[in-house]
Write an enzyme that holds these catalytic residues in place. Structure first.
Site, short mmCIF file in Angstrom:
data_model
loop_
_atom_site.label_atom_id
_atom_site.label_comp_id
_atom_site.label_asym_id
_atom_site.label_seq_id
_atom_site.Cartn_x
_atom_site.Cartn_y
_atom_site.Cartn_z
N ASP A 67 -72.48 23.05 51.38
CA ASP A 67 -73.59 22.14 51.10
C ASP A 67 -74.07 21.43 52.35
OD1 ASP A 67 -71.22 20.69 51.30
OD2 ASP A 67 -71.18 20.14 49.20
N ASN A 139 -66.05 12.37 40.56
CA ASN A 139 -66.79 12.61 39.31
C ASN A 139 -66.70 14.07 38.84
OD1 ASN A 139 -68.37 13.95 41.15
ND2 ASN A 139 -70.27 12.87 40.70
N HIS A 141 -67.29 16.79 40.77
CA HIS A 141 -68.17 17.78 41.42
C HIS A 141 -67.37 18.69 42.35
CE1 HIS A 141 -69.29 14.92 45.03
NE2 HIS A 141 -68.31 15.70 45.39
N GLU A 146 -73.20 18.35 40.78
CA GLU A 146 -72.93 17.09 40.11
C GLU A 146 -72.82 17.30 38.60
OE1 GLU A 146 -71.97 14.89 41.99
OE2 GLU A 146 -73.46 13.98 43.28
C1 F6R Z 1 -68.26 18.64 50.83
C2 F6R Z 1 -68.20 18.88 49.40
C3 F6R Z 1 -67.73 17.84 48.44
C4 F6R Z 1 -66.42 17.19 48.87
C5 F6R Z 1 -65.96 16.18 47.83
C6 F6R Z 1 -64.68 15.48 48.25
O1 F6R Z 1 -68.72 19.78 51.51
O2 F6R Z 1 -68.56 19.94 48.98
O3 F6R Z 1 -67.56 18.43 47.18
O4 F6R Z 1 -65.44 18.17 49.05
O5 F6R Z 1 -66.96 15.23 47.64
O6 F6R Z 1 -64.94 14.71 49.40
P1 F6R Z 1 -63.75 13.98 50.17
O7 F6R Z 1 -62.88 15.03 50.75
O8 F6R Z 1 -64.44 13.17 51.23
O9 F6R Z 1 -63.04 13.14 49.15
#
Ligand code: F6R
Length: 243
Positions: A67, A139, A141, A146
């Protein structure tokens, strides 16, 4: 689904890096699906370290990031996932920059719902992703799929949820600076193209989302991670224990 419990998450980061390095040695033109966020900083640090020790050649490796933010102000380019990847990994290995792929340009604006079929096609045409790394949002995702994401979603521009904006505001000076949109690989993109998925989830704020996956009977759009329930080659690395 296999769950690997780690008392210390540092051990999980080391093992994840070792798995990546071994795969690159075994298959020099491997295709990797990469994630960003706090969880992967130490993974990439370990990859860099091991690649130096073992003198690993990344020049034929292909990468597809999950992403990227959309419409990020010029002065905030350091918050882009392009910048994250350069600074946490790409600048320290001999990867060929032509082999690096992101779903979009973070400086551009896109309409939410806009599809990026080309990204899916590129991933498909290259033969899919050998190792897909995933972090987990509090959440539920994965990527930036989302809650409410559809089971058949492909790479597209989405609006970030309030939870994600709040969670990610720790990287910005003000919550108002956090982009409202991102482009993410879709749930279908991930499921259809990944040969092996590693989901890394550490810390109590991930407990609820991870438990939803473990307890789920099938896909629940309120917790997009549940798409992984029926994915055969899934390994979860976590420091959370469930009864
Ligand atoms: C980032 C991504 C997100 C993160 C997720 C966890 O490329 O795809 O899904 O992996 O938000 O983020 P952290 O590791 O910062 O808790």
């Amino acid at each position: 689904m296999e769950i690997k419990y780690f008392l210390k998450k540092e051990k999980a980061f080391e093992l994840m890096a070792k798995i990546i390095i071994e795969k690159v040695i075994e298959k020099p033109n491997v295709v990797l699906g990469l994630a960003t966020g706090g969880t992967f900083e130490k993974v990439y640090e370990n990859v860099i370290c091991l690649s130096k020790i073992k003198n690993v050649n990344f020049s034929k490796v292909f990468t597809f990031n999950l992403d990227e933010y959309v419409n990020l102000k010029q002065e905030l380019y350091k918050n882009s996932y392009h910048f994250y990847m350069d600074n946490n990994l790409f600048n320290f290995i001999n990867i060929n920059h032509d082999n690096i792929h992101f779903p979009c340009n973070f400086q551009n604006n896109y309409n939410s719902g806009e599809l990026f079929q080309d990204y899916d096609k590129k991933i498909h045409d290259i033969g899919g992703i050998e190792i897909q790394l995933l972090g987990l949002g509090a959440n539920g995702h994965i990527g930036f799929n989302e809650p409410g994401s559809k089971i058949d979603s492909i790479t597209r521009c989405i609006e970030l949820s309030h939870t994600t904006i709040k969670d990610n505001s720790r990287y910005f000076q003000s919550i108002n600076d956090v982009p409202k949109k991102a482009v993410t690989m879709g749930l279908k993109t991930i499921i259809d193209n990944s040969k092996m998925i590693y989901l890394l989830a550490f810390g109590e704020n991930k407990r609820d989302a991870l438990k939803r996956l473990i307890d789920s009977k099938g896909f629940d759009p309120n917790y997009p991670v549940t798409i992984l329930k029926n994915f055969k080659n899934l390994i979860i690395f976590t420091d959370l224990k469930f009864n």
